[in-house]
Structure formats: structure tokens, C-alpha cells
Design a protein around this motif. Structure first.
Motif, PDB file in Angstrom:
ATOM      1  N   GLY A 315     -45.280 -57.135  74.152  1.00 38.20           N
ATOM      2  CA  GLY A 315     -46.332 -57.746  75.000  1.00 38.20           C
ATOM      3  C   GLY A 315     -46.127 -58.488  76.232  1.00 38.20           C
ATOM      4  N   LEU A 316     -46.815 -59.166  76.773  1.00 38.25           N
ATOM      5  CA  LEU A 316     -46.402 -59.853  77.942  1.00 38.25           C
ATOM      6  C   LEU A 316     -45.567 -61.084  77.684  1.00 38.25           C
ATOM      7  CD1 LEU A 316     -49.800 -60.037  80.206  1.00 38.25           C
ATOM      8  CD2 LEU A 316     -47.975 -58.390  80.095  1.00 38.25           C
ATOM      9  N   THR A 317     -45.694 -61.583  76.424  1.00 34.76           N
ATOM     10  CA  THR A 317     -44.971 -63.007  76.004  1.00 34.76           C
ATOM     11  C   THR A 317     -43.765 -62.777  75.208  1.00 34.76           C
ATOM     12  OG1 THR A 317     -46.389 -63.426  74.008  1.00 34.76           O
ATOM     13  CG2 THR A 317     -47.075 -64.538  76.235  1.00 34.76           C
ATOM     14  N   GLY A 318     -43.608 -61.434  74.999  1.00 36.38           N
ATOM     15  CA  GLY A 318     -42.360 -60.847  74.172  1.00 36.38           C
ATOM     16  C   GLY A 318     -42.843 -59.972  73.086  1.00 36.38           C
ATOM     17  N   ASN A 319     -42.182 -59.920  71.784  1.00 33.15           N
ATOM     18  CA  ASN A 319     -42.490 -59.007  70.884  1.00 33.15           C
ATOM     19  C   ASN A 319     -43.909 -59.510  70.252  1.00 33.15           C
ATOM     20  OD1 ASN A 319     -42.118 -56.800  69.501  1.00 33.15           O
ATOM     21  ND2 ASN A 319     -40.433 -57.186  68.216  1.00 33.15           N
ATOM     22  N   PHE A 320     -44.846 -58.630  70.063  1.00 33.52           N
ATOM     23  CA  PHE A 320     -46.195 -58.924  69.497  1.00 33.52           C
ATOM     24  C   PHE A 320     -45.935 -58.349  68.078  1.00 33.52           C
ATOM     25  CE2 PHE A 320     -50.406 -58.616  67.768  1.00 33.52           C
ATOM     26  CZ  PHE A 320     -51.178 -59.668  68.469  1.00 33.52           C
ATOM     27  N   SER A 321     -45.885 -59.490  67.387  1.00 33.74           N
ATOM     28  CA  SER A 321     -46.107 -59.411  65.829  1.00 33.74           C
ATOM     29  C   SER A 321     -46.462 -60.415  64.977  1.00 33.74           C
ATOM     30  CB  SER A 321     -44.373 -58.994  65.443  1.00 33.74           C
ATOM     31  OG  SER A 321     -44.164 -59.043  64.181  1.00 33.74           O
ATOM     32  N   LEU A 322     -47.258 -60.327  64.018  1.00 38.80           N
ATOM     33  CA  LEU A 322     -48.031 -61.168  63.381  1.00 38.80           C
ATOM     34  C   LEU A 322     -47.284 -61.583  61.963  1.00 38.80           C
ATOM     35  CD1 LEU A 322     -51.860 -60.250  64.003  1.00 38.80           C
ATOM     36  CD2 LEU A 322     -50.381 -62.091  65.088  1.00 38.80           C
ATOM     37  N   VAL A 323     -47.098 -62.708  61.850  1.00 39.35           N
ATOM     38  CA  VAL A 323     -46.313 -63.339  60.538  1.00 39.35           C
ATOM     39  C   VAL A 323     -47.460 -64.284  59.880  1.00 39.35           C
ATOM     40  CG1 VAL A 323     -44.432 -64.505  59.301  1.00 39.35           C
ATOM     41  CG2 VAL A 323     -44.217 -63.026  61.349  1.00 39.35           C
ATOM     42  N   ASP A 324     -47.975 -63.850  58.982  1.00 45.54           N
ATOM     43  CA  ASP A 324     -48.924 -64.785  58.244  1.00 45.54           C
ATOM     44  C   ASP A 324     -50.142 -64.998  59.212  1.00 45.54           C
ATOM     45  OD1 ASP A 324     -47.608 -65.046  56.018  1.00 45.54           O
ATOM     46  OD2 ASP A 324     -46.612 -66.868  56.448  1.00 45.54           O
ATOM     47  N   GLY A 325     -50.414 -63.936  59.878  1.00 43.78           N
ATOM     48  CA  GLY A 325     -51.750 -64.064  60.709  1.00 43.78           C
ATOM     49  C   GLY A 325     -51.546 -64.675  62.035  1.00 43.78           C
ATOM     50  N   GLN A 326     -50.119 -65.117  62.427  1.00 40.52           N
ATOM     51  CA  GLN A 326     -50.091 -65.698  63.669  1.00 40.52           C
ATOM     52  C   GLN A 326     -48.620 -65.205  64.385  1.00 40.52           C
ATOM     53  OE1 GLN A 326     -50.009 -69.950  63.296  1.00 40.52           O
ATOM     54  NE2 GLN A 326     -49.250 -69.634  61.040  1.00 40.52           N
ATOM     55  N   LEU A 327     -48.545 -65.720  65.404  1.00 43.64           N
ATOM     56  CA  LEU A 327     -47.299 -65.241  66.151  1.00 43.64           C
ATOM     57  C   LEU A 327     -46.299 -66.488  65.692  1.00 43.64           C
ATOM     58  CD1 LEU A 327     -48.154 -64.410  69.955  1.00 43.64           C
ATOM     59  CD2 LEU A 327     -47.535 -62.814  68.157  1.00 43.64           C
ATOM     60  N   GLU A 328     -45.052 -65.865  65.688  1.00 40.92           N
ATOM     61  CA  GLU A 328     -43.906 -66.783  65.487  1.00 40.92           C
ATOM     62  C   GLU A 328     -43.489 -67.849  66.544  1.00 40.92           C
ATOM     63  OE1 GLU A 328     -41.030 -65.232  62.303  1.00 40.92           O
ATOM     64  OE2 GLU A 328     -42.282 -66.853  61.966  1.00 40.92           O
ATOM     65  N   SER A 329     -42.879 -68.913  66.235  1.00 39.13           N
ATOM     66  CA  SER A 329     -42.455 -69.695  67.398  1.00 39.13           C
ATOM     67  C   SER A 329     -40.995 -69.125  67.793  1.00 39.13           C
ATOM     68  CB  SER A 329     -42.363 -70.917  66.816  1.00 39.13           C
ATOM     69  OG  SER A 329     -40.880 -71.151  65.966  1.00 39.13           O
ATOM     70  N   SER A 330     -40.557 -68.999  68.841  1.00 39.95           N
ATOM     71  CA  SER A 330     -39.521 -68.476  69.442  1.00 39.95           C
ATOM     72  C   SER A 330     -38.595 -69.664  70.040  1.00 39.95           C
ATOM     73  CB  SER A 330     -39.744 -67.394  70.311  1.00 39.95           C
ATOM     74  OG  SER A 330     -40.774 -67.795  71.158  1.00 39.95           O
ATOM     75  N   VAL A 331     -38.912 -69.813  71.508  1.00 34.52           N
ATOM     76  CA  VAL A 331     -38.161 -70.685  72.342  1.00 34.52           C
ATOM     77  C   VAL A 331     -39.072 -71.419  73.086  1.00 34.52           C
ATOM     78  CG1 VAL A 331     -36.484 -70.586  74.290  1.00 34.52           C
ATOM     79  CG2 VAL A 331     -36.358 -68.627  72.648  1.00 34.52           C
ATOM     80  N   PHE A 332     -38.543 -72.755  73.308  1.00 36.64           N
ATOM     81  CA  PHE A 332     -39.478 -73.764  74.207  1.00 36.64           C
ATOM     82  C   PHE A 332     -38.447 -73.823  75.347  1.00 36.64           C
ATOM     83  CE2 PHE A 332     -41.825 -73.818  70.153  1.00 36.64           C
ATOM     84  CZ  PHE A 332     -43.164 -73.612  70.644  1.00 36.64           C
ATOM     85  N   GLN A 333     -39.185 -74.264  76.276  1.00 38.74           N
ATOM     86  CA  GLN A 333     -38.369 -74.713  77.551  1.00 38.74           C
ATOM     87  C   GLN A 333     -38.620 -76.299  77.736  1.00 38.74           C
ATOM     88  OE1 GLN A 333     -39.390 -73.312  81.144  1.00 38.74           O
ATOM     89  NE2 GLN A 333     -37.514 -73.395  82.100  1.00 38.74           N
TER      90      GLN A 333
END
Ligand SMILES: *[C@@H]1O[C@H](CO)[C@@H](O)[C@H](O)[C@H]1NC(C)=O
Ligand SMILES: *[C@@H]1O[C@H](CO)[C@@H](O)[C@H](O)[C@H]1NC(C)=O
Ligand SMILES: *[C@@H]1O[C@H](CO)[C@@H](O)[C@H](O)[C@H]1NC(C)=O
Ligand SMILES: *[C@@H]1O[C@H](CO)[C@@H](O)[C@H](O)[C@H]1NC(C)=O
Length: 779
Positions: A315-333
Motif C-alpha cells: 500500500g501507500l504506507t507500506g505493507n497492507f496486512s491486517l492483524v486482529d482486524g487492524q494494521l500493525e504498528s511499525s515505526v514512529f518518527q
């Protein structure tokens, strides 16, 4: 691409965030338009109802912006969050807080579902890094500027200077404008934004950013710069310009990306399903459009949900894949607002913690070191890290309680001056505290307040006094307060500034006979001199008596002299010298002996002795060193005590006054005296550091000399060794006996010698001189 589904509702969502879902609209869509899925709601507020609706009618509700963790898909599987929930960032926030060592943080959040959602997980994350949340400030979404101002003034009077703000840009803009007005955007303040504002910074009034938000830190969802994203932006800008020629620089933020990915995921899921009949089973027909009972159930809802759950694509924000019905957290700036924009100063990842630069191959351990972050310009254009707390502006100086005691007043003395109605507080503890305060890297003003009743007597026990700090009536206690485990449940102690431990004070075994038979080092100089003379004298006597009959005394003169001296030395030293013994050697012996024991009035020793099963009738309290001495001198059998048990600093004090009479026996370990502060006080680490500095330096000795050793006429004595130094008077008995015996032995020998040689003396043929010479030869 034409889709056999009512996707008209999503056609504009990713152009802007102006579409707003009302529950009525959702109901209408499901019931009357029979939509197969809904993209929305946008906001966490009122989302519950729509999610319930979707669950009931098996219509997947795909939100790309309802981020509140309280909206969970665990119990409502038809809710899908094509975004990260707000709790994903709490560890990034706590990592920043930990990096700068802030011990307290105030949470400011909007009082609705969006605001509250993050609070439990954020509080937990802060607690995990030992940061307390002393206060939570809820701002109603409809709060007026006046109300916001009032709340901010309240925060300003508190001690904490670290604020974590979780709200949306509209309210945030007003909050920061007010904070600037209240003088809370200056030096010493720390503001940390959650992604709620940082991700939507373009929605904050740009003048507020430029004027009122300088130096603010923020956590921002990180979107990697990909070819995918670049291509999309080019196309989107072109399309947007065609449709909205009047808007020059179209805003698009992370929620726009999420919305696009959500729509794409849904479209792909529907395609996967192939051509199926998208129908609703109407369970109850009714003409009333708002009647919830008449909602139908989507026949393909379950299948669609499954397809969505298994959907993966770039996707636009990275790999789109749902875990437990939501996107997983990855990296914060981590960003720092300077000028008109948020400047990136580092990243936070689940694996590595804080990082200066992202590196997918980074194998370093999780770290929260502030050196991993770039330069930060703090509020007030400062580059030095704020302490995170300040004295409340309403109260400029610390209110410090000091104990009032009648005796042992070398530690703390309170003298009341009735003419000025003021109290003067002096003493060893006070001097140390003053020295410590001077060592602090900042100025600290304080006021010493005696813990007294109006009549001048003590207002309670030490535990009562310490409780006053727990009840927040005072800011600290300075005095001879012992660091104890159960006291530290309620308050924080600094490191100890005195020697630690509890010791027993006991008399020497034979006090009354003036220690005439006690032999112990060190000896005084006249004793050494007398010993030396005796040494030679005894050696002479021994030689006279022994040289004729003892094999050892034969041989050259030097050998005879050496042997004589050795005989003299060994008889003097080995036969008679013994160590003095204390009457009692440990506390258990004391417990079993049935003798009476003294303790200082008002301290914790009484409790301790009772816990050790000392009977009450055996415990005698004393208030002063004099009283303790009097009781010990009397002895247990005559109504006094056999031993006194007290803390080492007091024992030292008593010994310094009565150094020739007592011996100490270390009994228990305690941590010593420390200053008392409220739990979590940011002063404690600084004061403790200053105490170490003082106790390791020469100042400490100076202060100790000033209060304790001035009144002692003892030689340097430590509590663990004997306090007795021996003089000639301790030995005169020995010397008299040794002298008399030696002289007697000499006389008897002489008489016997003369008798044996009577023949030589009575022979008349020689003169007197010749007789003496003849006798000498025989000798
Ligand atoms: C929110 O996201 C985090 C990280 O992805 C996850 O661990 C947590 O369980 C989520 N919370 C809820 C309520 O879904
Ligand atoms: C259908 O409506 C009737 C009343 O109109 C009600 O009694 C019944 O429980 C409803 N059935 C369902 C499945 O909602
Ligand atoms: C003395 O000062 C205390 C407070 O410092 C006050 O409460 C008290 O009334 C004063 N007493 C007199 C006699 O002025
Ligand atoms: C500590 O323990 C003693 C009893 O051993 C008790 O009297 C006292 O109240 C306790 N103090 C606290 C702060 O719990």
C-alpha cells in the motif's frame, strides 16, 4: 473500474477529510441502500453505534481514521481498522520520556472516546519506565478558551513541567495559543504531542505553530518514501487540480493514504469474491426508517470479511496486512517543531527503540539513549534539556519539617525566641542539609518548620512527622530520620548521610575495681616507661637467681643478657596480658539473660525490640546520654539496665561523652539517616548525589567535629573498637606485686648465698675488700 457494489460513498473520501459520517446516514445506507461495506467512520466519537450496526447486519465497517484503542475488533469482528490504533505509539512516548529522565508527566487530553482511549496503555507504558502521572487534565471538546486558560493556570501551579497532549488539531490549536498566553511555552517546559496532532499538523493554524508551538516534541507515524507513493502523489495532484482549480497546494496526510489503501483493499476483496448475488435478507419489514429491528443481514458479509482479513498488498504506507482486524504498528518518527514545521530528530522502532537513522539491518539492542536523537531546540529557544519539574509558582520555597527533641540535640535543636515569635533551627543534620543544598546545581529556597504543638512540645512520633509529607502538608523532613523499609512505602528517602546500623552499648566487666587487672592496648607513655624499667629490673633479678642453676644462662655475656631479657618479657607479657571482655556479647544473649534493656524514647528501636520478643517490663526508655549513662551505671539488678540499644550515630554521641566506660557491639544493619521527600519527588536523585559528594569530601568531617568531638576528651575512638585507653593506674597492682616478689626473691637468694658462703666471710685471714672480691667470684 465498475463494481457491483455501492462504492459511491468512498469516491471522495481520499481527497479530503471533510466527509463526516453521522449515524443516521450509516443506518440509511445499510437499511435502505443495502450497502455491502462502509468505509468510515472517520472519528472515534460515536463510532461505537456504527460498529454495532455493522456487526448486527454483517456489513464490514472499515475505518481508516478511528484510531481509539477502545474501539476494538475483538468482540465486534465486522469492525476493521485500516490504520494503527493510538496505543501503538505509547512505547515511543515513554522511550522519549525515559531518554530525558523525566520522573513525572501530566496528561492533557480531550474528554471523549478519542481522548480516553489511549490513556490506560499510555499510563502503563509510563509506569514501566518509572514515570508517574500525578495529574490528568481532561479538556471537554466544547471547552471555551476561558476554561482552557483556567485549566492551564492550574497546571502551571503544579510542579510537573512535562505535558503529554492527546487531542485533535482544532482543540490543540486553541490549547497551545492559550498555553503561550499563560507563559507555559517558555524555558523549562516540555510538551510532547501524540500523533493525534503531529500527523495532522497541517490542520493546525499555521500562526499557532509558528508562535505558540516552538520547541514542542511530537510522535509522528512514519511513512517511508517509496516509488509507489511518489507515483500516487503525482496522479492525485493532477486529478485534484482538475477538480479543484482554486486550491493551490492540496493537503494530503497519512489518513488520506490509509483511506486510499482501505478503498483499494475493499475493491480487491470484492473482486476476489467474483460475481455473487449481493443481497440482504430482510427479517422484518417496516416503514419506519430508523427502526433498528428492521435491519436486514448481508448474505455475503462473512465472506467479504474473510477476504479482507487475508488481503495483503504493498500500500501507500507500506505493507497492507491486517492483524486482529487492524494494521500493525511499525515505526514512529520523533519530531521537534521549529519555525513552521516539524523537524525529524530520530525514530522509534519496536525492535531498536530510539534511533538517529533507520537501518533495516540494525542489530543493536533496544535503547532509549537520548544520544540517539538529534539536536532539540526546546521551548524558550533553549538547547539544554529541561529538568521536567519546577517549584510551584505559588509557593517559592520548600516547607520542611524538623523534629523537636529535648535531648540528643546535637542532631537538631529548635530554639524558640518569644520576642520575635520565630524559631531558630540548628544542628548536625541541618548543617549537612545546608551543605547539600549548596552543592545542588540550582538554587533552592526552603523554610524550616518545627514539628511542634502550640506549647512548643513535639507534635508526635517520627512516623507521625513523616506521614505529614505523605499527606502533602509539607515538602520534606530534615532531621535524624532513619531510613526504614516500611517508612519508604509512603515516602522517598535520600541516600543516608550518616553511618548506618543499630548497636548495643554495654559496660566493661569489672567497672568498680578501676580496671586494675585489665590489660589492653594502647598503653599510655608513662606505662610504657615503667614497663621498660621493670623489664630491665626483672631481667637482672632473673639472671641473679638463675644464672648458676639454669642451663640457658650459661655461655657468653651477650647470650646471658639476651636470655634474661626474654625471660623477663615473656613472664610479663604472656602470663598476664588479657583482653577485656564486655559483659554481654550479642543481642540474643541479652534476650535470654532476662536483664533490662534501654532504648531511646520516641524512635523505632522500641518497636524493633518488641518484635524481637523483649518483654515490655524489661524495656526502659531514656531521653538523653546522661540518663542512659545513669541507667547503665546502676546496672540491671538495681533498676537500671544491662545494655542500651540505639542507632550508631546516637551511640557514638554517648560514647564521646563517656568513652572510658562502655564498649559497643554492632547489632543490626539499618540504612542510616536520610532526608524525607514525597514519593516520586524529582529532588531525591539530585539531593542524593549531593549527599554522596558531601560525605566523600572534607566538609563532612568538619561538620562532625563541630557537633560531636568538641566535647570529648577521649582519644579517637570508633564505635566498633574498644573505647578504653589504659594508663599506669590500670597496672599499678601488677607492678607492686611484681616489684615486691622480685625484691623478696632477691633478698632470700642473697641470704641463702651469704649463708652458704659463711665460711669465706668468717675467715679472718683476709681483709674486708678481699672477702667481697672472693664472694663475687663465687657468685
Ligand atoms: C493497538 O496496537 C498495538 C500495536 O499494534 C497492539 O499491541 C494493541 O493490542 C492494539 N490495541 C487494541 C485495543 O487493539
Ligand atoms: C420482527 O418484528 C416483530 C414486530 O414487528 C417482532 O416481534 C420480531 O421480534 C421482529 N423479528 C426480528 C427477527 O427482529
Ligand atoms: C507566631 O507565629 C505563628 C506562625 O508563624 C502564628 O501562628 C502565631 O499566631 C504567632 N504567635 C504570636 C504570639 O504572634
Ligand atoms: C511500620 O511498622 C510499624 C510496626 O512494626 C507500624 O507501627 C507502622 O505504622 C508502620 N509504618 C508504616 C508507614 O507502615
Amino acid at each position: 473500474m465498475p463494481l457491483p457494489i455501492s462504492l459511491s460513498i468512498i469516491c471522495r473520501t481520499f481527497y479530503s477529510l471533510t466527509v463526516f459520517w453521522f449515524t443516521n446516514a450509516a443506518l440509511d445506507l445499510i437499511k435502505n441502500k443495502q450497502v455491502q461495506a462502509i468505509i468510515g467512520p472517520q472519528s472515534s466519537v460515536q463510532a461505537d453505534f456504527i460498529i454495532d450496526l455493522g456487526n448486527k447486519s454483517h456489513v464490514p465497517i472499515i475505518s481508516f481514521s478511528a484510531t481509539s484503542p477502545s474501539l476494538s475488533s475483538i468482540r465486534r469482528p465486522y469492525f476493521i481498522r485500516a490504520a494503527q490504533n493510538d496505543s501503538s505509539q505509547v512505547n515511543a512516548i515513554s522511550a522519549v520520556v525515559q531518554a530525558f529522565g523525566w520522573r513525572e508527566a501530566v496528561l492533557i487530553y480531550v474528554d471523549n472516546e478519542f481522548g480516553e482511549g489511549i490513556i490506560p496503555s499510555l499510563t502503563d507504558a509510563l509506569e514501566e519506565v518509572d514515570t508517574r502521572v500525578p495529574y490528568r487534565s481532561l479538556i471537554p471538546p466544547s471547552a471555551t478558551d476561558n476554561q482552557i486558560g483556567q485549566e492551564l493556570y492550574k497546571l502551571k501551579t503544579m510542579q510537573t513541567r512535562v505535558f503529554i497532549v492527546h487531542m485533535l488539531p482544532t482543540l490543540g490549536s486553541r490549547l497551545f495559543a492559550k498555553a503561550k498566553e499563560a507563559g507555559m511555552m517558555g524555558r523549562g517546559y516540555v510538551w510532547i504531542l501524540t500523533s493525534g496532532i503531529t500527523d495532522l499538523l497541517s490542520f493546525v493554524d499555521s500562526s499557532v505553530v509558528a508562535i505558540s508551538m516552538q520547541g514542542v516534541l511530537g510522535i509522528k507515524t512514519y511513512v517511508p518514501d517509496t516509488r509507489n507513493l511518489d507515483n500516487f502523489m503525482v496522479q492525485w495532484k493532477k486529478k485534484f487540480q482538475q477538480e479543484n482549480p482554486s486550491v493551490l497546494s492540496p493537503p494530503l496526510n497519512i489518513f488520506g493514504y490509509y483511506a486510499y489503501d482501505a478503498a483499494r483493499a475493499l475493491a480487491m476483496a470484492v473482486e476476489e469474491m467474483g460475481t455473487v448475488n449481493f443481497t440482504f435478507q430482510i427479517l422484518n419489514a417496516s416503514t419506519d426508517a430508523t427502526d433498528l429491528d428492521t435491519i436486514g443481514v448481508s448474505q455475503n458479509g462473512e465472506k467479504l470479511l474473510q477476504e479482507l482479513a487475508n488481503m495483503t498488498f504493498m500500500g501507500l504506507t507500506g505493507n497492507f496486512s491486517l492483524v486482529d482486524g487492524q494494521l500493525e504498528s511499525s515505526v514512529f518518527q520523533i519530531v521537534n517543531i521549529n519555525g513552521n514545521a516539524a523537524r525529524g530528530i530520530g525514530f522509534w522502532t519496536v525492535k531498536n527503540g530510539l534511533l538517529r537513522n533507520l537501518n533495516p539491518f540494525d542489530t543493536s539492542k533496544y535503547s532509549t539513549s537520548k544520544s540517539n536523537l538529534g539536536t532539540i531546540i526546546w521551548p524558550g529557544d533553549s538547547t539544554s534539556v529541561p529538568k521536567g519539574w519546577e517549584f510551584p509558582t505559588t509557593r517559592k520555597s520548600l516547607k520542611i519539617l524538623v523534629p523537636v527533641k529535648d535531648d540528643f540535640n546535637q542532631f537538631v535543636t529548635v530554639t524558640y525566641d518569644p520576642t520575635t515569635n520565630t524559631s531558630q533551627v540548628t544542628g548536625y543534620c541541618i548543617d549537612i542539609f545546608q551543605a547539600v543544598i549548596e552543592k545542588l546545581p540550582y538554587a533552592l529556597t526552603y523554610e524550616l518548620i518545627p514539628f511542634t504543638l502550640p506549647n512548643g512540645s513535639s507534635a508526635g512520633s517520627y512516623n507521625d512527622m513523616i506521614d505529614q509529607v505523605y499527606y502533602q502538608n509539607y515538602d520534606a523532613v530534615v532531621g535524624d530520620t532513619t531510613i526504614l523499609a516500611n517508612r519508604s512505602l509512603h515516602v522517598d528517602f535520600t541516600l543516608p548521610y550518616t553511618e548506618s546500623g543499630v548497636a548495643m552499648l554495654v559496660p566493661y566487666e569489672d567497672n568498680k575495681s578501676k580496671n586494675a587487672w585489665v590489660f589492653l592496648k594502647p598503653l599510655t607513655w608513662d606505662l610504657w616507661l615503667t614497663s621498660g624499667c621493670f623489664f630491665v629490673f626483672i631481667a637482672l633479678v632473673v639472671w641473679i637467681l638463675e644464672h648458676r642453676i639454669n642451663e640457658d644462662f650459661r655461655g657468653p655475656t651477650t647470650h646471658q643478657v639476651g636470655t634474661s631479657l626474654w625471660f623477663s618479657f615473656s613472664t610479663m607479657v604472656f602470663a598476664q596480658m588479657q583482653n577485656s571482655q564486655p559483659t554481654i556479647t550479642d543481642v540474643y544473649q541479652l534476650l535470654n539473660s532476662g536483664e533490662r534493656v534501654g532504648y531511646q524514647n520516641g524512635g523505632f528501636i522500641h518497636e524493633m525490640l518488641k518484635q524481637m520478643k523483649f518483654d515490655d517490663y524489661r524495656l526502659v526508655s531514656y531521653k538523653s546520654a546522661e540518663e542512659c549513662d545513669a541507667l547503665l551505671s546502676k546496672g540491671s539488678s538495681k533498676g537500671g539496665i544491662a545494655a542500651a540499644i540505639d542507632e550508631v550515630p546516637y551511640i557514638r554521641l554517648i560514647l564521646s561523652q563517656y568513652c572510658n566506660k562502655y564498649l559497643t557491639i554492632p547489632t543490626f544493619k539499618t540504612a542510616g539517616f536520610g532526608f524525607v521527600f514525597p514519593k516520586g519527588s524529582p529532588l531525591v536523585p539530585d539531593i542524593s548525589r549531593a549527599i554522596l559528594n558531601i560525605t566523600e569530601g572534607p566538609n563532612m568531617t568538619k561538620i562532625e567535629k563541630a557537633w560531636f568531638t568538641s566535647e570529648t576528651n577521649c582519644l579517637e575512638s570508633t564505635p566498633s573498637s574498644s573505647s578504653n585507653s589504659l594508663g599506669l593506674d590500670s597496672f599499678w597492682g601488677l607492678f607492686v606485686i611484681a616489684g615486691v616478689v622480685a625484691v623478696l626473691a632477691l633478698l632470700i637468694y642473697m641470704v641463702m648465698f651469704v649463708k652458704r658462703n659463711w665460711r669465706v666471710i668468717t675467715s679472718s685471714s683476709a681483709s674486708l675488700w678481699q672477702k667481697i672480691v672472693a664472694l663475687g667470684r663465687r657468685f
